[in-house]
Design a protein around this motif. Structure first.
Motif, PDB file in Angstrom:
ATOM      1  N   ASP A   1      41.325  87.147  22.796  1.00  0.00           N
ATOM      2  CA  ASP A   1      40.520  86.931  23.997  1.00  0.00           C
ATOM      3  C   ASP A   1      40.620  85.467  24.424  1.00  0.00           C
ATOM      4  O   ASP A   1      39.860  84.613  23.963  1.00  0.00           O
TER       5      ASP A   1
ATOM      6  N   SER B   1      39.866  84.257  27.283  1.00  0.00           N
ATOM      7  CA  SER B   1      38.700  83.857  28.084  1.00  0.00           C
ATOM      8  C   SER B   1      37.603  83.307  27.178  1.00  0.00           C
ATOM      9  O   SER B   1      36.916  82.336  27.525  1.00  0.00           O
TER      10      SER B   1
ATOM     11  N   THR C   1      36.101  79.529  27.293  1.00  0.00           N
ATOM     12  CA  THR C   1      34.676  79.219  27.373  1.00  0.00           C
ATOM     13  C   THR C   1      34.273  78.269  26.253  1.00  0.00           C
ATOM     14  O   THR C   1      33.549  77.286  26.482  1.00  0.00           O
TER      15      THR C   1
END
Length: 336
Positions: A132, A134, A138
């Motif tokens: 992941d 993303s 973050t």
């Protein structure tokens, strides 16, 4: 010639057998009905060509590198107060460069599994291995230096035990995946004693790099009072000489080169505006070195029977269309 069928052999064999039985049955039926000789040749050729394409024939030759998806990438990130030193680019914190390089590496190694370990007074696994990106983005965006009042001195090798455990776990669960380590820091040792060696088994690290941030002139560091405060902060003061003054952090490239040697990876200094290419080229040879399990390359040939099947299907469609036109009823004759 080799074959890599689109279905397992236990499916392909019954399908091929059923197709051949069907062709034999239709051929016998056509002869009984008095069909033209060779009327079944086109349908039979079409079916045989499709079966051949489904077998995916190819010619072996050459070799290919392991897919990026087979990599486990570990980011070991320095989050001590010195990573906030303002000597990256035009007075930006070093952490800005760390953030940019993490995401640049992730973009170059699309499909890999990423993990992040940060260290200051102690080392922490911030993110376990995941595809992941993303989540990685973050986490990278919210990376912050350690709160100043909690800083009691740190070691540049504080993450050695945690990294060693994570690498061993990755090797034991998926030994076929390369393990890539990127260490991002400035090499400044503030614990008051020499850093302990990394003590990693050489077989645990297949590639990566130690990335260094900062300059020999150094930079000042702003205090960090909390992780949620946006207020303007004062600069950290150096009181070691008896008189207060702004503390200055300088990169220690000798220490960083030592860490790189212990990990068995190259050292690369990073400055604002540096492209990702040189950084990746320095690190990738270790990650993609030849092994006894290297993959054998092959040239795919399935397109040839697939193209032949398309031409036969087009020819058969035109033939059927002509026959349909011949079967159209003519106009009824007018009665006197």
């Amino acid at each position: 010639m080799t074959f890599h069928p689109i279905w397992p052999w236990w499916i392909m064999v019954p399908v091929a057998g059923a197709a051949l039985i069907f062709l034999a049955w239709t051929s016998v039926g056509s002869r009984r009905r008095g069909a033209e000789p060779g009327a079944c040749l086109v349908p039979a050729g079409l079916v045989l060509l499709l079966l051949l394409a489904a077998l995916r024939p190819g010619v072996p030759g050459g070799s290919v590198r392991a897919a990026t998806a087979d990599m486990n990438v570990f980011f070991v990130v320095d989050t001590t107060s010195s990573i906030a030193a303002e000597d990256y680019g035009n007075g930006s914190p070093r952490l800005d460069g760390v953030r940019q390089d993490i995401m640049a590496i992730a973009a170059e190694l699309a499909g890999a599994r990423f993990s992040m370990i940060t260290f200051d007074s102690q080392a922490v696994v911030r993110m376990p291995l995941t595809t992941d990106t993303s989540a990685l983005g973050t986490l990278t965006d919210v990376l912050e230096p350690q709160i100043t009042q909690y800083s009691t001195g740190s070691s540049v090798t504080a993450a050695r035990t945690v990294l060693n455990d994570r690498l061993r776990a990755a090797r034991d669960s998926h030994p076929e995946r390369a393990r890539i380590v990127y260490y991002l820091g400035d090499g400044e040792q503030t614990s008051g004693k020499a850093p302990e060696p990394m003590r990693l088994d050489a077989s645990l690290v297949n590639g990566g790099a130690v990335l260094g941030y900062g300059t020999s002139q150094g930079g000042r560091m702003k205090e960090k009072s909390s992780y949620s405060s946006d207020e303007a902060a004062a600069y950290i003061q150096d009181r070691s000489g008896g008189s207060a003054g702004d503390a200055v952090s300088r990169i220690d490239e000798e220490t960083l080169r030592g860490i790189a040697a212990q990990l068995g990876v190259p050292y690369v200094h990073r400055a604002a505006g540096d492209a990702a290419g040189p950084m990746m080229q320095s690190a990738m040879p270790g990650a993609l070195k030849e092994t006894p399990d290297s993959l054998e390359g092959r040239t795919e040939l399935y397109w040839a029977p697939a193209l032949g099947a398309f031409i036969l299907a087009l020819w058969e469609s035109l033939r059927v269309f002509r026959q349909l036109r011949q079967l159209r009823p003519g106009k009824p004759e007018a009665r006197p």
